[in-house]
Write a protein that holds these residues in place. Sequence first.
Motif, short mmCIF file in Angstrom:
data_model
loop_
_atom_site.label_atom_id
_atom_site.label_comp_id
_atom_site.label_asym_id
_atom_site.label_seq_id
_atom_site.Cartn_x
_atom_site.Cartn_y
_atom_site.Cartn_z
N UNK A 113 0.83 -1.20 0.00
CA UNK A 113 0.00 0.00 0.00
C UNK A 113 0.86 1.25 0.00
N UNK A 114 1.96 1.24 0.74
CA UNK A 114 2.86 2.40 0.78
C UNK A 114 3.41 2.70 -0.60
N UNK A 115 3.85 1.66 -1.32
CA UNK A 115 4.37 1.86 -2.68
C UNK A 115 3.29 2.43 -3.60
N UNK A 116 2.08 1.93 -3.46
CA UNK A 116 1.00 2.39 -4.32
C UNK A 116 0.64 3.85 -4.04
N UNK A 117 0.53 4.22 -2.75
CA UNK A 117 0.21 5.60 -2.42
C UNK A 117 1.33 6.54 -2.85
N UNK A 118 2.58 6.10 -2.66
CA UNK A 118 3.74 6.88 -3.09
C UNK A 118 3.68 7.13 -4.60
N UNK A 119 3.36 6.09 -5.37
CA UNK A 119 3.28 6.22 -6.82
C UNK A 119 2.07 7.05 -7.24
N UNK A 120 0.92 6.85 -6.60
CA UNK A 120 -0.28 7.61 -6.94
C UNK A 120 -0.06 9.11 -6.70
N UNK A 121 0.57 9.44 -5.57
CA UNK A 121 0.88 10.84 -5.29
C UNK A 121 1.85 11.42 -6.30
N UNK A 122 2.83 10.63 -6.70
CA UNK A 122 3.83 11.09 -7.67
C UNK A 122 3.20 11.34 -9.04
N UNK A 123 2.40 10.38 -9.53
CA UNK A 123 1.77 10.53 -10.85
C UNK A 123 0.83 11.73 -10.86
N UNK A 124 0.04 11.88 -9.81
CA UNK A 124 -0.90 13.00 -9.75
C UNK A 124 -0.16 14.33 -9.76
N UNK A 125 0.96 14.40 -9.03
CA UNK A 125 1.74 15.64 -8.96
C UNK A 125 2.47 15.94 -10.26
N UNK A 126 3.24 14.95 -10.75
CA UNK A 126 4.16 15.21 -11.86
C UNK A 126 3.50 15.09 -13.24
N UNK A 127 2.57 14.14 -13.40
CA UNK A 127 1.98 13.92 -14.72
C UNK A 127 0.72 14.74 -14.96
N UNK A 128 0.02 15.09 -13.91
CA UNK A 128 -1.22 15.85 -14.09
C UNK A 128 -1.10 17.27 -13.55
N UNK A 129 -0.79 17.41 -12.28
CA UNK A 129 -0.78 18.74 -11.64
C UNK A 129 0.33 19.64 -12.20
N UNK A 130 1.58 19.20 -12.11
CA UNK A 130 2.70 20.03 -12.55
C UNK A 130 2.66 20.26 -14.05
N UNK A 131 2.34 19.22 -14.81
CA UNK A 131 2.39 19.34 -16.27
C UNK A 131 1.33 20.29 -16.80
N UNK A 132 0.27 20.51 -16.04
CA UNK A 132 -0.81 21.38 -16.50
C UNK A 132 -0.84 22.72 -15.75
N UNK A 133 0.23 23.01 -14.99
CA UNK A 133 0.34 24.28 -14.28
C UNK A 133 0.82 25.38 -15.24
N UNK A 134 0.29 26.54 -15.07
CA UNK A 134 0.76 27.71 -15.83
C UNK A 134 1.66 28.54 -14.94
N UNK A 135 2.83 28.85 -15.45
CA UNK A 135 3.78 29.63 -14.66
C UNK A 135 4.68 28.73 -13.82
N UNK A 136 5.75 29.28 -13.33
CA UNK A 136 6.73 28.55 -12.55
C UNK A 136 6.31 28.45 -11.09
N UNK A 137 6.52 27.29 -10.50
CA UNK A 137 6.29 27.07 -9.08
C UNK A 137 7.60 26.60 -8.45
N UNK A 138 7.75 26.85 -7.17
CA UNK A 138 8.99 26.48 -6.49
C UNK A 138 9.05 24.97 -6.25
N UNK A 139 10.28 24.48 -6.00
CA UNK A 139 10.47 23.06 -5.67
C UNK A 139 9.72 22.70 -4.39
N UNK A 140 9.68 23.64 -3.45
CA UNK A 140 8.96 23.43 -2.20
C UNK A 140 7.46 23.24 -2.46
#
Length: 577
Positions: free
Chosen positions: A424-451
């Motif tokens: 479950x930990x691996x799955x949640x880790x991957x789900x959070x990563x995909x949502x952040x990097x493939x959907x959220x970050x990729x569709x953001x307009x403008x630069x956001x900080x690493x934090x």
Amino acid sequence: MELLDWIVLIGTLAFIVGYGYWKTTGSKNVEDYILGGKQAQWWTIGLSVMATQASAITFLSTPGQAFHDGMGFVQFYFGQPIAMVFICLIFIPIYHRLKVFTAYEFLENRFDLKTRTLAAVLFLIQRGLGAGITIYAPAIILSAVLGWKLETLNIVIGVMVIIYTVSGGTNAVSVTQKQQMFVIMVGMFSAFFLVMSYLPSDIDFSKALKIAGANDKLNILDFSFETKSRYTFWSGITGGFFLALAYFGTDQSQVQRYLTGRSVRESQMGLIFNGLLKVPMQFFILLVGVMVFVFYQYNSSPLNFNPAAQAAIENSEYSTAYHQLQEEHKDLEVKKKIAQEHYSAVLDVKDYEMIVAAKNRIQAINKAERINRDKAKEIIAKADPDIETNDKDYVFIHFILNNIPTGLIGLLLAVIFSAAMSSTASELNALGTITTMDLYKRNQKGEKSAKHYLNASKWFTLLWGIIAIMFANFASLIDNLIQLVNIIGSIFYGNVLGMFLIGFFIPYIRRNSVFTAGVLTQIIIIGIYYFAIHIHDAGSEKLGYLWLNFIGCALVILLALIFETTSRSGKMIGLRK
């Protein structure tokens, strides 16, 4: 359970959660959080990959699978070592060269954003369902056996995982999985040696295997070309290969484990380590189930291992009919024990005709017992249609709670919880990563900080943890749990794998063709599953579910080739005009 069992159980789980939180909290940036700073060594990668795949379902369902159907399930894993070699040669070098955070970044580099998004969404659907099942599977069984509330167990397992996964990310998953694998293997070896010690004094391991073989539990290889059979050598080598290739090559919960490697070589060695050990490990777990079957040849067993079924019958109008079956079951158990003792004796005499006659007697009694168990399932279904009559998932936990010494019960329950937490930990880790990097970050307009993206990863991981707990509370038990997880994967994996193979090997195909083929293939595969597998009972399906992996992969490639060829032909005709 005794006080000592509670101390062992709670102490083991508290140590794993606490150590994981203490050791890994405080990631400085999103790369540390998602990829663990790319510092993992090969043996850490290998154990982490193995622990991700070895969920609680593996240790609850696999022994029960062997108890009822024998060792044939091991064929499911035959394609995995071959897939590991393929991934090491093709996938890993490409991922490391592109320096990706997720596997689906490759699809955007090769095709476009919509293809990347399609693959990411398919992953989120199937892995989101999988995360709920990996929580729900041990919870429903422990709830039925121990009398704990199902919702409480779902929340306890989910919250324990969320605590260290959200705080430490990939590092926390890797650190805790090493401890969890240690607990798991100690527990399983303890169970094996205990069940062997419980057999009659004249039954050594060799005789136990012969007893299992006499009851068709050691039929490991099936070379038939029957596509209706769920597990054959050919479905394992083909369907199992494509499932393993898709799971380890494109599923972010696994890809993220070896993307943490400090070099291509470390990642490759970690996967090869996993490939070499996985089949023997599954063989051993199935062997534990077979030895439990031998144990119950000499000891009494319930007519149905699901305690909830027994409770439903007692409060229904069918209790008299069920009690009559129980009496017949007890008579058969007496005859079975006598027949097994006779078979053991004639094995020493080494008279072929006597051995065959004794073996036939045992098979006849066990056949009568199976018929009795099937009748019991029919009565249970009439008494309460909502009760799960298939009791494969309850066999091993019943053996643990009724035969294991105090202290070791707590350890083996810790095995179940640890396995649930690791996957479950691996799955949640991957789900959070995909949502952040493939959907959220990729569709953001403008630069956001690493934090900003670090915090987003934590929040999305928490969100998926809550969703998994909610899904676990609304899930329902269908057939054998380990098969359910693999069926869900088989519906989606082949399609996604086909997209990756097109990207790797067929430069002729362009973005619109692969996207359209991916959408259409997924619709077709869901249709095939529904009409050829889902609406049929186990054993009467028109198609074994493992073939969905091969069909999905081949179909998306074929459709993409057709669409691309048609598109190019149309453009050529237009140019001529």
